[in-house]
Write a protein that holds these residues in place. Structure first.
Motif, PDB file in Angstrom:
ATOM      1  N   THR A  17      50.177   9.824 -29.491  1.00 20.93           N
ATOM      2  CA  THR A  17      50.712  10.108 -28.163  1.00 20.93           C
ATOM      3  C   THR A  17      50.941  11.599 -27.991  1.00 20.93           C
ATOM      4  O   THR A  17      50.623  12.182 -26.947  1.00 20.93           O
ATOM      5  CB  THR A  17      52.024   9.341 -27.927  1.00 20.93           C
ATOM      6  OG1 THR A  17      51.811   7.954 -28.168  1.00 20.93           O
ATOM      7  CG2 THR A  17      52.513   9.517 -26.502  1.00 20.93           C
ATOM      8  N   THR A  18      51.497  12.245 -29.029  1.00 22.05           N
ATOM      9  CA  THR A  18      51.711  13.694 -28.987  1.00 22.05           C
ATOM     10  C   THR A  18      50.380  14.423 -28.826  1.00 22.05           C
ATOM     11  O   THR A  18      50.258  15.358 -28.027  1.00 22.05           O
ATOM     12  CB  THR A  18      52.419  14.168 -30.273  1.00 22.05           C
ATOM     13  OG1 THR A  18      53.674  13.485 -30.410  1.00 22.05           O
ATOM     14  CG2 THR A  18      52.675  15.673 -30.241  1.00 22.05           C
ATOM     15  N   LEU A  19      49.371  13.988 -29.578  1.00 26.31           N
ATOM     16  CA  LEU A  19      48.041  14.590 -29.481  1.00 26.31           C
ATOM     17  C   LEU A  19      47.500  14.473 -28.056  1.00 26.31           C
ATOM     18  O   LEU A  19      46.945  15.437 -27.505  1.00 26.31           O
ATOM     19  CB  LEU A  19      47.095  13.904 -30.468  1.00 26.31           C
ATOM     20  CG  LEU A  19      45.609  14.295 -30.387  1.00 26.31           C
ATOM     21  CD1 LEU A  19      45.409  15.778 -30.676  1.00 26.31           C
ATOM     22  CD2 LEU A  19      44.792  13.452 -31.369  1.00 26.31           C
ATOM     23  N   ASN A  20      47.674  13.306 -27.443  1.00 25.03           N
ATOM     24  CA  ASN A  20      47.182  13.099 -26.081  1.00 25.03           C
ATOM     25  C   ASN A  20      47.900  13.999 -25.082  1.00 25.03           C
ATOM     26  O   ASN A  20      47.293  14.477 -24.112  1.00 25.03           O
ATOM     27  CB  ASN A  20      47.342  11.630 -25.680  1.00 25.03           C
ATOM     28  CG  ASN A  20      46.375  10.726 -26.421  1.00 25.03           C
ATOM     29  OD1 ASN A  20      45.317  11.165 -26.864  1.00 25.03           O
ATOM     30  ND2 ASN A  20      46.736   9.467 -26.584  1.00 25.03           N
ATOM     31  N   LYS A  21      49.200  14.239 -25.300  1.00 24.24           N
ATOM     32  CA  LYS A  21      49.947  15.132 -24.410  1.00 24.24           C
ATOM     33  C   LYS A  21      49.438  16.574 -24.542  1.00 24.24           C
ATOM     34  O   LYS A  21      49.356  17.307 -23.548  1.00 24.24           O
ATOM     35  CB  LYS A  21      51.443  15.075 -24.727  1.00 24.24           C
ATOM     36  CG  LYS A  21      52.095  13.738 -24.423  1.00 24.24           C
ATOM     37  CD  LYS A  21      51.958  13.359 -22.956  1.00 24.24           C
ATOM     38  CE  LYS A  21      52.580  12.003 -22.672  1.00 24.24           C
ATOM     39  NZ  LYS A  21      52.300  11.540 -21.294  1.00 24.24           N
ATOM     40  N   ILE A  22      49.114  16.979 -25.757  1.00 22.90           N
ATOM     41  CA  ILE A  22      48.584  18.336 -25.967  1.00 22.90           C
ATOM     42  C   ILE A  22      47.211  18.466 -25.310  1.00 22.90           C
ATOM     43  O   ILE A  22      46.904  19.485 -24.677  1.00 22.90           O
ATOM     44  CB  ILE A  22      48.506  18.665 -27.471  1.00 22.90           C
ATOM     45  CG1 ILE A  22      49.904  18.686 -28.078  1.00 22.90           C
ATOM     46  CG2 ILE A  22      47.824  20.015 -27.700  1.00 22.90           C
ATOM     47  CD1 ILE A  22      49.942  18.715 -29.585  1.00 22.90           C
ATOM     48  N   LYS A  23      46.382  17.435 -25.427  1.00 23.57           N
ATOM     49  CA  LYS A  23      45.067  17.458 -24.790  1.00 23.57           C
ATOM     50  C   LYS A  23      45.197  17.505 -23.269  1.00 23.57           C
ATOM     51  O   LYS A  23      44.429  18.195 -22.585  1.00 23.57           O
ATOM     52  CB  LYS A  23      44.252  16.235 -25.217  1.00 23.57           C
ATOM     53  CG  LYS A  23      43.741  16.308 -26.652  1.00 23.57           C
ATOM     54  CD  LYS A  23      42.933  15.073 -27.025  1.00 23.57           C
ATOM     55  CE  LYS A  23      42.364  15.207 -28.438  1.00 23.57           C
ATOM     56  NZ  LYS A  23      41.589  14.007 -28.835  1.00 23.57           N
ATOM     57  N   ALA A  24      46.187  16.782 -22.729  1.00 21.71           N
ATOM     58  CA  ALA A  24      46.424  16.819 -21.283  1.00 21.71           C
ATOM     59  C   ALA A  24      46.858  18.214 -20.847  1.00 21.71           C
ATOM     60  O   ALA A  24      46.449  18.703 -19.790  1.00 21.71           O
ATOM     61  CB  ALA A  24      47.495  15.787 -20.906  1.00 21.71           C
ATOM     62  N   PHE A  25      47.673  18.858 -21.685  1.00 23.32           N
ATOM     63  CA  PHE A  25      48.116  20.232 -21.411  1.00 23.32           C
ATOM     64  C   PHE A  25      46.921  21.187 -21.430  1.00 23.32           C
ATOM     65  O   PHE A  25      46.791  22.067 -20.569  1.00 23.32           O
ATOM     66  CB  PHE A  25      49.154  20.643 -22.453  1.00 23.32           C
ATOM     67  CG  PHE A  25      49.618  22.071 -22.338  1.00 23.32           C
ATOM     68  CD1 PHE A  25      50.487  22.465 -21.334  1.00 23.32           C
ATOM     69  CD2 PHE A  25      49.189  23.024 -23.252  1.00 23.32           C
ATOM     70  CE1 PHE A  25      50.917  23.786 -21.231  1.00 23.32           C
ATOM     71  CE2 PHE A  25      49.603  24.342 -23.168  1.00 23.32           C
ATOM     72  CZ  PHE A  25      50.477  24.726 -22.149  1.00 23.32           C
ATOM     73  N   GLU A  26      46.030  21.006 -22.403  1.00 21.15           N
ATOM     74  CA  GLU A  26      44.830  21.844 -22.489  1.00 21.15           C
ATOM     75  C   GLU A  26      43.953  21.669 -21.250  1.00 21.15           C
ATOM     76  O   GLU A  26      43.405  22.648 -20.723  1.00 21.15           O
ATOM     77  CB  GLU A  26      44.035  21.502 -23.753  1.00 21.15           C
ATOM     78  CG  GLU A  26      44.684  21.970 -25.044  1.00 21.15           C
ATOM     79  CD  GLU A  26      43.824  21.691 -26.271  1.00 21.15           C
ATOM     80  OE1 GLU A  26      43.917  22.444 -27.247  1.00 21.15           O
ATOM     81  OE2 GLU A  26      43.050  20.701 -26.239  1.00 21.15           O
ATOM     82  N   ASN A  27      43.810  20.429 -20.800  1.00 24.13           N
ATOM     83  CA  ASN A  27      43.015  20.168 -19.596  1.00 24.13           C
ATOM     84  C   ASN A  27      43.638  20.827 -18.372  1.00 24.13           C
ATOM     85  O   ASN A  27      42.933  21.367 -17.509  1.00 24.13           O
ATOM     86  CB  ASN A  27      42.883  18.660 -19.371  1.00 24.13           C
ATOM     87  CG  ASN A  27      41.969  17.997 -20.373  1.00 24.13           C
ATOM     88  OD1 ASN A  27      41.109  18.647 -20.959  1.00 24.13           O
ATOM     89  ND2 ASN A  27      42.163  16.712 -20.601  1.00 24.13           N
ATOM     90  N   GLU A  28      44.966  20.773 -18.307  1.00 23.64           N
ATOM     91  CA  GLU A  28      45.678  21.386 -17.179  1.00 23.64           C
ATOM     92  C   GLU A  28      45.469  22.898 -17.153  1.00 23.64           C
ATOM     93  O   GLU A  28      45.264  23.499 -16.096  1.00 23.64           O
ATOM     94  CB  GLU A  28      47.176  21.064 -17.297  1.00 23.64           C
ATOM     95  CG  GLU A  28      48.076  21.753 -16.296  1.00 23.64           C
ATOM     96  CD  GLU A  28      47.949  21.187 -14.891  1.00 23.64           C
ATOM     97  OE1 GLU A  28      48.383  21.875 -13.948  1.00 23.64           O
ATOM     98  OE2 GLU A  28      47.424  20.061 -14.732  1.00 23.64           O
ATOM     99  N   LYS A  29      45.510  23.512 -18.337  1.00 24.87           N
ATOM    100  CA  LYS A  29      45.398  24.974 -18.440  1.00 24.87           C
ATOM    101  C   LYS A  29      43.962  25.434 -18.651  1.00 24.87           C
ATOM    102  O   LYS A  29      43.696  26.643 -18.661  1.00 24.87           O
ATOM    103  CB  LYS A  29      46.264  25.477 -19.606  1.00 24.87           C
ATOM    104  CG  LYS A  29      47.748  25.121 -19.488  1.00 24.87           C
ATOM    105  CD  LYS A  29      48.399  25.791 -18.306  1.00 24.87           C
ATOM    106  CE  LYS A  29      49.884  25.461 -18.246  1.00 24.87           C
ATOM    107  NZ  LYS A  29      50.525  26.084 -17.072  1.00 24.87           N
ATOM    108  N   ASN A  30      43.050  24.465 -18.855  1.00 23.15           N
ATOM    109  CA  ASN A  30      41.634  24.782 -19.108  1.00 23.15           C
ATOM    110  C   ASN A  30      41.472  25.701 -20.323  1.00 23.15           C
ATOM    111  O   ASN A  30      40.774  26.719 -20.276  1.00 23.15           O
ATOM    112  CB  ASN A  30      41.003  25.416 -17.872  1.00 23.15           C
ATOM    113  CG  ASN A  30      39.481  25.395 -17.924  1.00 23.15           C
ATOM    114  OD1 ASN A  30      38.884  24.538 -18.577  1.00 23.15           O
ATOM    115  ND2 ASN A  30      38.857  26.354 -17.280  1.00 23.15           N
TER     116      ASN A  30
END
Length: 434
Positions: free
Chosen positions: A148-161
């Protein structure tokens, strides 16, 4: 000019490994095994390739052999332009074979040393076979939280590109990540704190492996947010209301009995819902090794639990799922009159706006006043047990029954409000006056 030639090493099998020989006049002559093999009868020494066959993807093998020749020549030419002398021998040839034929694996290993999400992927994979200091496997729920933590970091990366490097996990990341989880994901501080705890764990693990991390991770400013929760518990009077309530439907009566057992044992739902009469010893105590912590606890049987077992001829109530239990005990509590309006948190629908006019409904914990029965869930059992005994028994005794390993953990379950403490003090003074 250096020559490269393939051959099969003869053996008694129908298949053989493909070897490569690399030779340059009297300077060097070395040979090593590749990662490829083929049927002996389908190898052409003159063509230096595998002939047509259905036994393997011969075109793919031939392509690799051709590409490796080019790769090896280029690597050899590169040694001529460096300042230091490079010895071309069997070790050098093997290293080039490893780099070429396992190129994808090599690239991934390098990525794991650079990029944070790649490192976490490897960490999670390793956790599935890892053991704790006590020799116990990592719990599936722990690994699930890592994911779940990994998915949140990936979502953050997508948000910030961006794709974040391990050494970029610093205070700037910390502040931006918290802001993203608060404003975009609408998560509360305790949930965010859990993700930051994992991130610090990942970084510290990388540090131990010699991977460079930012010093910010070890600073007090790289904190895990938290907030005081308004968790509720049931008073003795409320428990008795539930115990004495009569229900028209059997499924509610069954759920109520499990509810009382949970409230009077202090066990987690994963433990009390699987109790059977085999858990009762000859001295009349409940013996249970807890699922989450593998901790053995011994609990005396409360009179209300004895009454339930007697009603059911010594058997525990009929089995139900965690989901049904949580659904039914809200109905049970409402019918028992647990309707007081109290401050608390529960999962509610929240509408978020992405700033571009698109609105999305998500479900998050919302803190406000609710009828108390709406806040009732399985977590209230353990909390109620600890709270109602606190101050009546010494803390260590209660901890031995609940299975808490530290007093700090235990005290987090105590939910007596300041006003309730004041009422207790007032009652004491009234008694002294009498």
């Amino acid at each position: 000019m250096a020559s490269i030639k393939y051959r099969l090493k003869k053996n008694k099998s129908d298949w053989a490994s493909i070897y490569v020989r690399f030779k340059q006049g009297n300077q060097f002559d070395t040979e090593a095994i590749t990662s490829l093999d083929c049927p002996v009868e389908r190898w052409s020494d003159s063509k230096q390739e595998v002939l047509s066959t259905q036994l393997l993807s011969y075109k793919e093998v031939n392509k690799k052999l051709s590409e490796f020749k080019i790769y090896l020549k280029n690597e050899y030419e590169a040694t001529k332009v460096v300042e230091q002398t490079i010895l071309i021998n069997n070790k050098w040839l093997k290293s080039k074979i490893d780099l070429f034929f396992n190129l994808q694996n090599i690239e991934q290993k390098e990525k794991e040393k650079i990029y944070f999400t790649d490192y976490i992927d490897a960490f999670i994979l390793d956790s599935k076979t890892k053991r704790s200091r006590l020799g116990n496997p990592i719990k599936p729920r722990t690994i699930q939280h890592y994911n779940t933590t990994l998915n949140k970091i990936k979502a953050f990366e997508n948000e910030k590109n961006v794709k974040i490097k391990i050494n970029e996990i610093d205070l700037d990341f910390h502040n931006s990540f918290i802001e993203f989880l608060e404003n975009k994901q609408r998560l509360n501080n305790n949930t965010i704190g859990g993700y930051l705890d994992d991130i610090k764990l990942f970084c510290n693990n990388a540090d131990k492996k010699g991977i460079q991390i930012s010093n910010d991770v070890k600073s007090t400013e790289f904190y895990s947010p938290t907030n005081k929760t308004n968790d509720i518990y049931l008073t003795e009077e409320e428990i008795n209301k539930i115990f004495n309530c009569t229900f028209e439907f059997d499924y509610l009566d069954n759920a109520r009995d499990w509810f009382i057992i949970g409230l009077r044992t202090g066990l987690r739902i994963s433990d009390f819902l699987c109790l059977t009469k085999n858990n009762i010893d000859n001295d009349g105590f409940i013996n249970k090794t807890t699922f989450k912590t593998d901790y053995p606890v011994i609990i005396p049987i409360h009179e209300q639990v004895k009454s339930i077992l007697k009603k059911r001829n010594g058997e525990f109530p009929r089995k139900i799922s965690d989901q049904k239990f949580n659904e039914y005990i809200k109905i049970v509590s409402e019918k028992a009159g647990i309707t007081e309006m109290v401050e608390g948190s529960r999962i509610d629908k929240v509408t978020i706006d992405d700033g571009k006019g698109k609105k999305t409904n998500i479900h998050r914990k919302v803190n406000k006043k609710y009828p108390k029965f709406e806040l009732v869930s399985s977590h209230i059992c353990r909390r109620t047990f600890a709270t109602n005994l606190y101050g009546k028994l010494d803390t260590l005794t209660i901890m031995k029954i609940t299975g808490h390993s530290t007093e700090k953990q235990f005290l987090s379950y105590i939910k007596i409000t300041p006003k309730e403490y004041a009422i207790k003090l007032k009652a004491l003074w009234e008694k002294q006056k009498e």
